[in-house]
Design an enzyme around this catalytic site. Sequence first.
Site, PDB file in Angstrom:
ATOM      1  N   SER A 178       0.847  -1.184   0.000  1.00 50.42           N
ATOM      2  CA  SER A 178       0.000   0.000   0.000  1.00 50.42           C
ATOM      3  C   SER A 178       0.889   1.242   0.000  1.00 50.42           C
ATOM      4  O   SER A 178       1.996   1.213  -0.535  1.00 50.42           O
ATOM      5  CB  SER A 178      -0.961  -0.016   1.192  1.00 50.42           C
ATOM      6  N   TYR A 215      -6.402   7.553  -6.011  1.00 47.44           N
ATOM      7  CA  TYR A 215      -5.256   6.710  -5.631  1.00 47.44           C
ATOM      8  C   TYR A 215      -5.209   6.535  -4.117  1.00 47.44           C
ATOM      9  O   TYR A 215      -5.082   5.413  -3.612  1.00 47.44           O
ATOM     10  CB  TYR A 215      -3.954   7.342  -6.124  1.00 47.44           C
ATOM     11  N   THR A 275      11.978   5.086  -7.714  1.00 48.40           N
ATOM     12  CA  THR A 275      11.608   4.420  -8.964  1.00 48.40           C
ATOM     13  C   THR A 275      11.021   5.466  -9.910  1.00 48.40           C
ATOM     14  O   THR A 275      11.040   6.662  -9.624  1.00 48.40           O
ATOM     15  CB  THR A 275      10.558   3.316  -8.721  1.00 48.40           C
TER      16      THR A 275
END
Length: 269
Positions: A135, A149, A184
Site C-alpha cells: 500500500s 489513488y 523508482t
Amino acid sequence: MALRKTCLVTGCSAGGVGAAFAEAFKNKGYHVFATARSPSKIPQTLHEASNVTVLALDVTSTESIASALEEVKKKTNKLDVLVNNAGLGLNMPGLDTSLEEAKKLFDLNFFGALAMMQAFGPMLVAAKGCVVNNSSVGGVFNFPFSSIYNASKAALIHGGETWRLEMAPLGVRVMTLVTGGIATNFFVNMQTLIFPENSYYKPIKDIIEDNPEENPYGMKPEVFAQDVLSRVEKGANGKQWVGGGASIGRFGLWLMPQGAIVSLTSSQS
C-alpha cells in the site's frame, strides 16, 4: 513438487519495486514466480535465473489469474509468500476524474490484490504462508489531487488489516506495507487524465501534472525490498511502515494535531 520456499510477486517490470522484490527473494533462495502483464518488461536477470519462473499476469483479469495459478501448480502445491505489488498512481482532482477511470484504478490497486489472495488462498494456507500487500502513505495522508489513488490504497490498508484477522486462524499472516518514498519511476509514469474544458483547476493544470522526476525521500528499491524480505523472514504481521520518510510520517501522525497534518500534506501538492 518444489521443496524450497516459494514466492509470487506481481508487477515485476524493470526499474520498479516488484522487480526488486523478485530479486531479493530469488537471492534468498526462494523459487520466485515473477509476473507482469508484459513478461518482456521483466528484467533479463530474472528470465535467466534458475530459481525464477516468469509468467504473464494481469491481476484485473480473472482468466489471467486462473492461467497463472495453473502454471504455478505445475511447480509447487504451496505458496509461502504472495506479494501483491502491482498498482498504478493517478493525479487528478476528484471533480474531474471519470468514474470509469476511478473504477479501473480500484480494480488494479485493491480488487486485484483481493482476487490474487482468493485464487492463491488454498496454496497460502497449505504453506502457512504470508501475504504482503504493497500500500502507500497516500492511504493514510490526504495528498490533494490524488484522491482516487489515496482511497484505493486506504482500502487496501483497511482490507489488509481485516484479512489479517480473518486469515490468522488459518495460519496465514497478512502484512500491509504503508510505503513511503522509493526511488523508482512511479511519479514519472503516473497517469494524468485530460482535464475537462470547464475544470475549475485548469489554471493550475501544470502544477498538478508536474510530477517530480526524483522523490526527495526515495529509498533505493533494492534496500526497500531487502527490508521487506527481512520482515517476512522474521514473522512480521500487520501494518509495516517502510520506505523513505515512512517512519517520519508515522511519528508525525501520532504526534501532530490533525490541522498541522492537513497543512503539511497540502503544501506537498
